[in-house]
Scaffold this motif. Structure first.
Motif, PDB file in Angstrom:
ATOM      1  N   LYS A 102       0.856  -1.340  -0.039  1.00  0.00           N
ATOM      2  CA  LYS A 102       0.032  -0.123   0.176  1.00  0.00           C
ATOM      3  C   LYS A 102       0.765   1.311   0.002  1.00  0.00           C
ATOM      4  O   LYS A 102       0.591   2.303  -0.584  1.00  0.00           O
ATOM      5  N   SER A 103       1.977   1.506   0.869  1.00  0.00           N
ATOM      6  CA  SER A 103       2.639   2.391   1.019  1.00  0.00           C
ATOM      7  C   SER A 103       3.467   2.558  -0.247  1.00  0.00           C
ATOM      8  O   SER A 103       3.761   3.859  -0.769  1.00  0.00           O
ATOM      9  N   THR A 104       3.823   1.456  -0.862  1.00  0.00           N
ATOM     10  CA  THR A 104       4.804   1.397  -2.029  1.00  0.00           C
ATOM     11  C   THR A 104       4.007   2.073  -3.111  1.00  0.00           C
ATOM     12  O   THR A 104       4.577   3.138  -3.779  1.00  0.00           O
ATOM     13  N   MET A 134      -2.289  10.340   1.800  1.00  0.00           N
ATOM     14  CA  MET A 134      -2.032  10.181   3.175  1.00  0.00           C
ATOM     15  C   MET A 134      -1.699   8.816   3.564  1.00  0.00           C
ATOM     16  O   MET A 134      -2.528   7.744   3.088  1.00  0.00           O
ATOM     17  N   ASP A 135      -0.606   8.481   4.099  1.00  0.00           N
ATOM     18  CA  ASP A 135      -0.285   7.139   4.487  1.00  0.00           C
ATOM     19  C   ASP A 135      -0.536   6.931   6.037  1.00  0.00           C
ATOM     20  O   ASP A 135       0.442   7.310   6.754  1.00  0.00           O
ATOM     21  N   GLU A 136      -1.517   6.167   6.210  1.00  0.00           N
ATOM     22  CA  GLU A 136      -2.159   6.110   7.804  1.00  0.00           C
ATOM     23  C   GLU A 136      -1.780   7.192   8.447  1.00  0.00           C
ATOM     24  O   GLU A 136      -1.202   7.221   9.651  1.00  0.00           O
ATOM     25  N   PRO A 137      -2.491   8.497   8.088  1.00  0.00           N
ATOM     26  CA  PRO A 137      -2.516   9.459   8.856  1.00  0.00           C
ATOM     27  C   PRO A 137      -2.642   9.748  10.174  1.00  0.00           C
ATOM     28  O   PRO A 137      -2.351  10.478  10.742  1.00  0.00           O
TER      29      PRO A 137
HETATM   30 MG   LIG Z   1       2.677   1.168   4.943  1.00  0.00          MG
END
Ligand SMILES: [Mg+2]
Ligand SMILES: Nc1ncnc2c1ncn2[C@@H]1O[C@H](COP(=O)(O)OP(=O)(O)OP(=O)(O)O)[C@@H](O)[C@H]1O
Lengths: 274, 315
Positions: free
Chosen positions: A61-63, A190-193
Motif C-alpha cells: 500500500k505504502s509503495t 496520506m499514509d495511515e495519517p
Molecule cells: Mg505502509
C-alpha cells in the motif's frame, strides 16, 4: 452522486476542471532492489473523492502511494515500471522532473513530521518558499488559508512563531496536512495519517479528509476498516500472495467493496478472516 | 511513616536492599573517579599558577599585550604566541571547515553506499595518524612544496595584499595552518557526519515531498537540524588546533614575532613551550609555565563550550 456530477459537465473548460486531479495507474510494478513489492497494478483514481487503499501489512500500500508522487525512487535501489498519469501526463515520462510532480501531488506521512527547526508559520510556508514565493503578503495569505483548510487556524493563530514541534500529535499532523496543502496540490496522498493519534484526533483527521475532497483528490492508506468505510468513496484492496509483490484484487465503490465484494479474498479480508 | 508506606508498596526488602547496595557502590565509585579527575585538573591549574608566580608578579596583565621576547635581558611578552596560536588555528579552521562539512554532507546525503563506507572508514583512520607523522610529512613534503611552488605563485598574483606579501619561507603560519587543517579535517568530518546522519530520514522525505531538490534538503533540513552538532564539531576541531604542538613546532619556523604576512615564521604558545623548556631556567621557566596556564585555560574553555553544545544538540 457521480452521475449528477457527470451530467453537469457542459463545456470543455468544465470538463477540464472535472478531470483535474485524476490519477490513472497503468500496469505499475515496483521493486526494492530485486525484491518485488508491486505487481502490475492498474486503477483509475476519481477526482475529488477519497480513495482508500487497504490490505494486509506488507502488501504494498505504502509503495503504491509513494509511486504516485515519485517518492518511491528516493529509496536507494528502488525502481518502477509502468505508468502513472496525472490527468494525461505520465509522471514517469522522460524529462518529467520529480520535483514538479511532488508539487502537484502532496503527501502526509504516518508519523507527524513537522520541521523542528522551523516555526509553525515557516513549516506551512516551506513548500511555498521552495517554489520561489518570497512576497510576505502572499505567504501570509496562503499560510492562513492552508491552516484554515486543515482546521488548525483557530488553535495556532496566536502562536505562529512557536516551533511546530510544540503542538500535540494531532495538531502536528494537521500542521503537516496544512504544509502539504499550502502549495496547492491537485492530489493529496496520506499514509495511515491517523494511526499514531488518539481517537479524538483521529476523528478530526477523518472529518478533514471528507472536507478536503471538495477541492482535492485524496488517496489514503489505512489499516482501519471502519475508517475506510467511513471516509472513502472508493476502496482498492491489495494483496501480496506467495511473495509475488502486491497486486490489486478488487477496486470499486466503498459500499460495494465492503458489502458485496466480488472476490472471495476481499470478503475474507473485510470481514476480518484473512 | 514514609518507611511503612514504602514497605507496603514495594517488593520484599532483602532484594531491594541488595539492588540498592550495588547501585550505591557503583554510584560511589563513579563519583569518586569524577572527583578525582576534577581534582587532577584543579591541581594542574594550581601547580601551573604557583610555578608561574615569578612571571605573574613581574609582568602582571601587561604580559598578555607585550611583544618583547628577550631571554638575555629578561623581557617577556605573550602576544606573539597568542597571535601565532590564534592565526594558525583560525587559518586551519577556515580551510578545513568547508571541506570537512562538505565531505560529511556528501557522505551522508549523496554518496553511493559502497563509497560511503570506504571513504567513511578512511576519514576515521586519518584521525588516528600520530601528529609527529603529520609533522614529518609537513617538513619533507608540504614545506618544500609551499616554498618552491605555492607561495611564489600566490605572492606573484596576490602579493599586493600585505597578507600574501614577503619572501616565500615555506616554514611559517601558512604551513602550520595548512598542516593543522589536514589534522583537524577528520575530526570535523566525522563529528559532522554523525550529526547529519542523526537527522531522521522522515525529515528529509518530508521536504522532498514538498518539491525540494537534494541540495535544498541538505540546506534546509540536514544542515539546519544538525546545527548544534556542527558547532560541537567546530569547537572540538578548534580545541585540537589550539593545542597541537609537535606538528606545529616542525613547520611554523619558531620565531617570536608578529607579521602581517602569513608566509612569515611565527610561534605558538604550544610550540614555544616545547622548544624552550629544555634550556629555560628562572624567570623564563616561569614565563613558559604562565603560557602553559593561558593555553590550558583557553583549551578548557573551548572544550567546555563544545560539551555544552553537544549536550544541547542531543536533547
Ligand atoms: Mg505502509
Ligand atoms: N525501504 C524498503 N526496502 C526494502 N524493502 C521494502 C522497503 N519498504 C518496503 N519494502 C518491502 O516492500 C513490500 C511492501 O511494503 P509496503 O511498505 O508498501 O507495505 P504496506 O502495505 O505499506 O505495509 P504496512 O501496512 O505494514 O505499512 C514489503 O514486502 C516490504 O518488506
Amino acid at each position: 452522486m457521480q452521475m449528477t456530477r457527470d451530467l453537469r459537465i457542459v463545456s470543455v473548460q468544465e470538463w477540464r476542471e472535472a478531470a483535474e486531479g485524476t490519477v490513472s495507474v497503468r500496469g505499475l510494478s515496483a521493486w526494492y532492489g530485486r525484491h518485488r513489492a508491486l505487481t502490475d497494478v492498474s486503477l483509475e483514481v476519481r477526482p475529488r473523492s477519497v480513495t482508500a487503499l487497504i490490505g494486509p501489512s506488507g502488501c504494498g500500500k505504502s509503495t503504491l502511494l509513494r509511486c504516485l508522487n515519485r517518492m518511491h525512487e528516493v529509496v536507494l535501489g528502488a525502481t518502477v515500471s509502468g505508468q502513472v498519469l496525472l490527468e494525461d501526463e505520465d509522471v514517469y515520462g522522460s524529462g518529467v522532473d520529480p520535483v514538479s510532480v511532488r508539487r502537484r501531488v502532496g503527501m502526509v506521512f504516518q508519523q507527524p513530521n513537522p520541521f523542528p527547526t522551523m516555526s509553525i508559520y515557516d513549516n506551512v510556508a516551506a513548500g511555498l518558499r521552495l517554489a520561489g514565493t518570497r512576497n510576505r503578503g502572499v505567504l501570509d495569505g496562503k499560510v492562513e488559508q492552508a491552516l484554515r483548510q486543515a482546521a488548525l487556524w483557530d488553535e495556532v493563530k496566536d502562536k505562529l512563531r512557536k516551533p511546530g514541534t510544540a503542538l500535540s500529535g494531532g495538531q502536528q499532523q494537521r500542521l503537516c496536512i496544512a504544509r502539504a496543502l499550502a502549495v496547492d496540490p491537485e492530489v493529496l496522498l496520506m499514509d495511515e495519517p491517523a494511526s499514531a493519534l488518539d481517537p479524538v484526533a483521529t476523528a478530526r483527521i477523518e472529518e478533514l479528509m471528507v472536507e478536503l475532497k471538495r477541492d482535492y483528490t485524496v488517496v489514503v492508506v489505512t489499516h482501519n476498516m471502519q475508517q475506510a468505510a467511513r471516509v472513502s468513496d472508493y476502496t482498492a484492496f491489495l494483496l501480496s500472495e506467495d511473495g509475488g509483490g502486491g497486486a490489486l484484487v478488487e477496486y470499486g465503490e466503498t459500499r460495494q467493496v465492503f458489502e458485496e465484494p466480488r472476490d472471495e479474498r476481499t470478503r475474507d479480508y473485510v470481514t476480518g478472516r484473512l | 511513616m514514609a518507611r511503612e508506606l514504602r514497605t507496603g508498596m514495594l517488593p520484599p526488602r532483602v532484594r531491594r536492599a541488595s539492588i540498592n547496595w550495588g547501585d550505591r557502590a557503583f554510584h560511589g565509585i563513579t563519583t569518586g573517579f569524577a572527583l578525582l579527575i576534577a581534582a587532577l585538573v584543579a591541581l594542574l591549574v594550581l601547580e601551573l599558577a604557583t610555578e608561574s608566580v615569578p612571571a605573574l608578579s613581574r609582568f602582571g596583565p601587561g604580559f598578555l599585550a607585550s611583544t618583547s621576547w628577550n631571554p638575555v635581558t629578561g623581557e617577556f611578552g605573550a602576544l606573539p604566541f597568542i597571535y601565532g596560536t590564534l592565526a594558525t588555528s583560525a587559518l586551519a579552521l577556515a580551510l578545513a571547515w568547508p571541506i570537512g562539512v562538505g565531505a560529511a554532507a556528501f557522505l551522508t546525503e549523496l554518496a553511493p553506499r559502497f563509497v560511503r563506507s570506504i571513504l567513511g572508514t578512511m576519514v576515521e583512520m586519518l584521525a588516528a595518524v600520530p601528529s609527529v607523522v603529520y609533522g614529518l610529512w609537513g617538513v619533507f613534503v608540504l614545506v618544500p612544496l609551499l616554498r618552491e611552488r605555492v607561495e611564489p605563485w600566490l605572492i606573484e598574483r596576490l602579493g599586493v595584499l600585505p597578507v600574501f606579501s614577503g619572501p616565500p619561507f615555506g616554514l611559517g603560519v601558512f604551513a602550520a595552518g595548512l598542516l593543522l587543517a589536514v589534522m583537524i579535517l577528520p575530526t570535523l568530518a566525522s563529528v559532522s557526519r554523525e550529526a547529519m546522519s542523526a537527522v531522521p530520514r522522515g525529515q528529509r522525505e518530508a521536504l522532498l515531498a514538498l518539491g525540494a531538490t537534494r541540495w535544498e534538503v541538505i540546506r534546509a533540513v540536514v544542515l539546519a537540524q544538525a546545527r548544534s552538532g556542527l558547532v560541537a564539531a567546530t569547537v572540538l576541531a578548534l580545541g585540537r588546533a589550539l593545542g597541537e604542538t609537535m606538528a606545529t613546532v616542525m613547520v611554523i619556523g619558531n620565531s617570536p614575532s608578529i607579521n602581517v604576512s602569513i608566509f612569515a615564521p611565527a610561534s605558538t604558545m604550544a610550540s614555544v613551550i616545547a622548544n624552550d623548556f629544555n634550556e629555560a631556567t628562572g624567570l623564563q621557566k616561569a614565563v613558559l609555565l604562565e603560557l602553559g596556564l593561558i593555553l590550558l585555560v583557553v583549551s578548557l574553555a573551548v572544550n567546555t563550550a563544545a560539551r555544552l553544545m553537544a549536550a544541547r544538540s542531543t536533547r
